[in-house]
Design a protein around this motif. Sequence first.
Motif, mmCIF file in Angstrom:
data_model
loop_
_atom_site.group_PDB
_atom_site.id
_atom_site.type_symbol
_atom_site.label_atom_id
_atom_site.label_comp_id
_atom_site.label_asym_id
_atom_site.label_seq_id
_atom_site.Cartn_x
_atom_site.Cartn_y
_atom_site.Cartn_z
ATOM 1 N N SER A 1 22.760 24.004 75.686
ATOM 2 C CA SER A 1 21.642 24.943 75.622
ATOM 3 C C SER A 1 22.074 26.373 75.322
ATOM 4 O O SER A 1 21.259 27.292 75.399
ATOM 5 N N GLU B 1 23.077 29.789 73.394
ATOM 6 C CA GLU B 1 22.744 30.551 72.203
ATOM 7 C C GLU B 1 23.607 31.798 72.194
ATOM 8 O O GLU B 1 24.222 32.152 73.200
ATOM 9 N N SER C 1 23.067 30.629 78.136
ATOM 10 C CA SER C 1 21.803 29.917 78.187
ATOM 11 C C SER C 1 20.711 30.948 78.446
ATOM 12 O O SER C 1 20.806 31.725 79.405
ATOM 13 N N SER D 1 17.978 30.676 79.748
ATOM 14 C CA SER D 1 17.359 30.494 81.064
ATOM 15 C C SER D 1 18.056 31.301 82.147
ATOM 16 O O SER D 1 17.469 31.553 83.204
#
Length: 325
Positions: A66, A68, A185, A187
């Motif tokens: 996940s 980036e 991530s 998140s």
Amino acid sequence: MALTTPPRPHDILELFPALTGLARPAVRLHPRPGRPGVHDSSVAGPLLWPEEEPWPVCALEHEDVSDEAFDHIVALRDHVQDPDRCTAHGERVDMGAEHRRMHERRLEHASDNAPQPLIPVAQLYYKDVPGLPFADRYELLQILWCPRDHPDTETPYNPEFQLRWRRTSEINGLLLDPPRPAVASSSYVPNTCVVQPETVTEYPQTLLLPEPLRKSISIWEERTGNAYTWDAALAPGWKTMGHGGYWGIYDPFPMLCECGTEQLPLFTAASGEFDGGTQSWQPIEEAGTGWALADPVEVVIGRGYTLQLYYCPESEQHANRAVMF
């Protein structure tokens, strides 16, 4: 602006006096988007960091599914807040080109196992946040984490914390431009927020109560339709101390330090400030705003859970533990 928790729907101590000895103060941080400085308490704000002290890195194994480019995550957040923002040359930012460039950078670093710089999660001055431990020795607590998934840690597939306890008088020159990770991530990348600390009283959730008291509360809940844990016991959102977050994935267990001492809640990183079950905790000053301020930090733990950080009251030198629930 100070933010104030509304009075609880019920006087829980009048109903259950046995809770008195189980009460603990917690500090709701009430993070809201802003521009804190190094001398401010904050969530994800700049840290008062000594220029001679190396910036912490994470050398653990990472799961990169996940991940980036970190700069792309930040640029996209900025674009959402200001879609018409311009470059230094006065041209409107081309987010399509920005996305392609950052995707290429993500691929470039996807298999890079070099230690990655951590990012700030919270800076808490003791003068702003009462009740932080070891107040006889420190004036400032800094919390950082690695914003990537870690498959082989005690709390797998979560960020990994590091802490710094400081006396501000011992900090001379400041590190003004700390390193940033290449990837993360999204998140686990919190929005930069100012905080408005507020002390509230918490009680243990039902599963942690003595059996007679737990039974009495359960009967009251069934008879009245009220919710002890959500309405009275545990404040939602980002906070310090108290009884921590809600054990909802599995049954509670003692968080024991290697020295044998039971560790206590220090810092709660939550997936939002409130939800449908805890909306009664929304500050009085923000009444009527609906869900607009339900998630100012925009961190997501697991499937909307909480990441609870614990400390050993015997010594700040003992390893901290964390658990997701």
